[in-house]
Design an enzyme around this catalytic site. Structure first.
Site, PDB file in Angstrom:
ATOM      1  N   LYS A 116     113.710  60.341  62.128  1.00  0.00           N
ATOM      2  CA  LYS A 116     113.488  58.893  62.068  1.00  0.00           C
ATOM      3  C   LYS A 116     114.716  58.092  62.058  1.00  0.00           C
ATOM      4  CE  LYS A 116     108.758  59.021  61.945  1.00  0.00           C
ATOM      5  NZ  LYS A 116     108.407  60.253  62.490  1.00  0.00           N
ATOM      6  N   GLU A 200     113.187  43.914  55.536  1.00  0.00           N
ATOM      7  CA  GLU A 200     113.262  43.948  57.053  1.00  0.00           C
ATOM      8  C   GLU A 200     112.316  43.001  57.569  1.00  0.00           C
ATOM      9  OE1 GLU A 200     109.611  47.402  57.836  1.00  0.00           O
ATOM     10  OE2 GLU A 200     111.758  47.966  57.807  1.00  0.00           O
ATOM     11  N   GLU A 275     106.793  54.642  71.149  1.00  0.00           N
ATOM     12  CA  GLU A 275     105.723  53.691  70.596  1.00  0.00           C
ATOM     13  C   GLU A 275     106.390  52.429  69.858  1.00  0.00           C
ATOM     14  OE1 GLU A 275     103.679  55.946  67.633  1.00  0.00           O
ATOM     15  OE2 GLU A 275     102.379  56.939  69.035  1.00  0.00           O
ATOM     16  N   GLU A 288     108.810  54.842  66.913  1.00  0.00           N
ATOM     17  CA  GLU A 288     109.353  56.042  67.174  1.00  0.00           C
ATOM     18  C   GLU A 288     108.875  56.846  68.647  1.00  0.00           C
ATOM     19  OE1 GLU A 288     106.989  58.756  64.775  1.00  0.00           O
ATOM     20  OE2 GLU A 288     105.241  58.061  65.163  1.00  0.00           O
ATOM     21  N   ASN A 290     107.085  60.162  70.568  1.00  0.00           N
ATOM     22  CA  ASN A 290     106.375  61.307  70.531  1.00  0.00           C
ATOM     23  C   ASN A 290     106.875  62.116  71.794  1.00  0.00           C
ATOM     24  OD1 ASN A 290     104.888  60.810  68.182  1.00  0.00           O
ATOM     25  ND2 ASN A 290     103.784  59.264  69.347  1.00  0.00           N
ATOM     26  N   PHE A 348      83.359  58.529  56.205  1.00  0.00           N
ATOM     27  CA  PHE A 348      83.921  59.517  57.182  1.00  0.00           C
ATOM     28  C   PHE A 348      84.350  60.736  56.688  1.00  0.00           C
ATOM     29  CE2 PHE A 348      84.230  55.177  58.281  1.00  0.00           C
ATOM     30  CZ  PHE A 348      84.198  54.956  59.736  1.00  0.00           C
TER      31      PHE A 348
END
Length: 682
Positions: A116, A200, A275, A288, A290, A348
């Site tokens: 990351k 941030e 993304e 990031e 993928n 769920f």
């Protein structure tokens, strides 16, 4: 081109890769665990190799066994799908070292994007927008204000060791920043013993939008438009669409060009996804990359007319990309719903077991080379009669539609969900139907907090309001009368006791705790049209026509000239005389009676169900991995009682109230069914 490839995966993605390989004339090898020996991907492949026990760590994560299977069968390449080993740089490198081609990016690209911190540094060097911030501990509120002014408000002040909402503040001006820093630091010190605080940029009303990229070994990289993935539940995507209803053409181009720049920076070869988080003013920042095929890749395939799996295989074989950026199309609108084995009405919780009925809607979408574009597509790795095992993720299928525009795609998806019949396990189809009908979703006004905001207390049946509840009642009466008419035609009936059809009925919609609703209806057949009837209810007429019968479950027909798809069946075993009607996510349980029988039903006393509060019941099928209490032990509300494992997740069961444990009924290591008793309270 390869003559044989191995798919190092299972489920719908393995079946998806096999389909493209067959189209290309390439033989396929499946790998499978003990739990998957009868799985669909095993049946579809040309060969299959057993690689271990049911848990993925003993099978699908065993790189040695997968490489051995490839060598044993003579497979020249391995497609990893997604999940499992798909983004494992060691696996990619080892496959290549064994002289087998990895159908995905090179191991160094996976490594560069897998870290990351390193990936954000690389993104910055490639001139990709990253979230502005200050990653060193801030020493004072005065310093915090100075940094915030440089970053630009609003800012997020975060404790280094934060979690659970503690040590986190959002500031919109100098005053809030000054006070927020002090509060944040105190909270962090008291909660975590670590008072380091960072800052941030706070992205307002964030959307999750990703860019599909495709690169080859010759230095060519293109972007294939974007996907909107903001409809998420607990950071898991639920609905994806392409294109996004939010971003402008200028933003799309800027994001696409940055994604290509990043892919070129890591010498990317294959399909991948960059993304971004996008703010309400279309400011976007890199999240990031993928380094694999995404679950939601079909929506990109629909609007571009490309087969991403085929292009991955061709690139891995050394071919150049067949398209340049100018050739990338954006035709129509595509939506994908993830159909998962979970019970939306039980928070769920996973739902495993046998698929007693699995009837997806008819597929009407074909590949671009057939000339047919718009329609319905179903990607699945299951079949009727098969098992949904507890060891893997909960996805049953992906339902994809391609429409001329967004409204058309939403209409197609709602109709397709109406026709998707799944029995034996629970699915999230009612929840998907509710999302698609939500006015904010229809208007395209949503962000990543949409589900948390609109379904704060979970999902209940009342969240799915039908636009015309009387239609469900009319449909129950119509189908009941059709079944009566069919029964009346049976020969050999006892004289004087023949089945009478009748035209006047009362539809009793069953409610909670005996609070039933009674609706007077009449059903009149049209002459010379055996499939059409007019149902009169509450001063409204519904002219319904269909060729379906009560054994069909899925019925298609027309009501007042408009086509519909619904599901209707006898509601056994709870109510053998009743019918269950499902349409657009809404559901009613009803009994259709003659007026006299309805009068008598009103006189019947309500029989309350037994009190089960003395028992801890399993809310799902799964493995009982721990019982945390002993007989005779006093427990308080909120105390841990047991742990059940299902679909790669541990679910902790807590005491709902104070009590004393009387006896343990189920043992550790036992496989539990829904509502099975685990322990009993005194």
């Amino acid at each position: 081109m390869f003559t044989k490839i191995l798919i190092a995966n299972r489920g719908e993605i393995a079946c998806r890769v096999i389909a493209t390989a067959k189209k290309m004339g390439i033989a396929t090898v499946a790998v499978y665990s003990d739990a998957d020996k009868e799985a669909r991907h095993v049946k579809l492949a040309d060969e299959a190799v057993h690689i271990g026990a049911a848990p993925s760590r003993e099978s699908y994560l065993q790189a040695d066994k997968i490489i051995a299977a490839a060598k044993q069968t003579g497979a020249q390449a391995v497609h990893p799908g997604y999940g499992f080993l798909s983004e494992n740089e060691d696996f990619a490198r080892r496959v290549e070292e064994e002289g087998i081609v990895f159908i995905g990016p090179k191991h160094y690209s996976i490594a560069a994007m897998g870290d990351k911190i390193a990936s954000k540094k690389l993104a910055g060097e490639a001139k990709v927008s990253t979230i502005p911030g200050h990653n060193e501990p801030i020493e004072s509120p005065e310093e915090a204000v100075q940094i915030a002014q440089k970053i630009g408000y609003p800012v997020m002040i975060k404790a280094s060791a934060g979690g659970g909402g503690k040590g986190l503040r959002v500031a919109f001006n100098d005053k809030e920043c000054f006070e927020g820093f002090t509060s944040c630091r105190n909270e962090a010190r008291n909660s975590f013993g670590d008072d380091r605080v960072f800052m941030e940029k706070f992205v307002q009303e964030p959307r999750h939008i990703e860019i599909q990229v495709l690169g080859d070994a010759h230095g060519n990289v293109v972007y294939l438009n974007e996907r909107e993935c903001s409809i998420q539940r607990r950071h898991q995507k639920v609905i994806e669409e392409a294109p996004s209803p939010f971003i402008s053409e200028a933003t799309r181009k800027a994001m696409g060009e940055q994604a290509v720049a990043l892919a070129k920076a890591v010498r990317y070869q294959s399909a991948g996804t960059v993304e971004f988080v996008v703010g309400k003013d279309q400011d976007f920042y890199f999240l990031e990359m993928n380094t694999r095929l995404q679950v939601e890749h079909p929506v990109t395939e629909c609007i571009t007319g490309l087969d991403l799996v085929e292009l991955m295989i061709r690139v891995a074989a050394g071919e150049k990309l067949p398209i340049a950026q100018a050739d990338v199309k954006r035709d129509g609108w595509a939506i994908e719903c993830r159909i998962n084995a979970e019970d939306p009405f039980r928070n769920f919780l996973p739902s495993t077991g046998r698929l007693v009925r699995f009837t997806p809607p008819q597929e009407t979408m074909f590949q671009a080379d057939t000339g047919r574009k718009y329609g319905v597509r179903v990607d699945t790795g299951v079949y009727e009669g098969g098992e949904i095992p507890m060891y893997y993720d909960s996805m049953i299928a992906k339902l994809i539609v391609h429409g001329t525009d967004r409204d058309d795609a939403i209409a197609k998806m709602r109709a397709a969900l109406n026709g998707f019949a799944i029995r034996g396990i629970n699915s999230n189809i009612p929840f998907q139907a509710a999302l698609l009908a939500h006015p904010k979703f229809v208007a395209g006004q949503f962000n990543t907090g949409f589900i948390a905001e609109h379904y704060t207390h979970g999902f209940v049946a009342e969240d799915v309001q039908h636009e015309d509840p009387d239609f469900l009642v009319a449909l129950a009466a119509y189908m009941y009368r059709r079944s009566r008419a069919r029964a009346s035609g049976i020969s050999g009936q006892l004289a004087g006791h023949e089945v009478q059809v009748g035209e006047e009925f009362v539809v009793v919609v069953l409610g909670q705790e005996g609070r039933n609703q009674y609706h007077d209806v009449s059903v009149t057949d049209f002459e010379n049209d055996s499939g059409s009837s007019v149902v009169h209810i509450h001063d409204k007429d519904y002219r319904i026509s269909s060729t379906a019968h009560l054994g069909s479950i899925r019925i298609q027909g027309a009501c007042n000239g408009q086509g519909f798809t619904a599901q209707i069946e006898r509601n056994r075993p709870k109510n053998p005389l009743g019918l269950r009607i499902v349409h657009n996510g809404a559901q009613i349980d009803a009994i259709v009676l003659t007026p006299r029988r309805a009068e008598l039903l009103k006189l019947m006393p309500y029989k309350a169900p037994p009190d089960l509060s003395r028992f801890l019941l399993s809310p799902m099928p799964g493995l009982l991995v721990d019982v945390a209490v002993q007989p005779g032990q006093k427990v308080q509300a909120g105390e841990k009682l047991a742990v059940i494992e299902a679909m790669k997740m541990e679910n902790i069961l807590f005491a709902a109230q104070d009590g004393v444990v009387n006896k343990i009924v189920a043992g550790k290591g036992e496989s539990l069914a829904v509502d099975q008793v685990i322990l009993e309270f005194a």
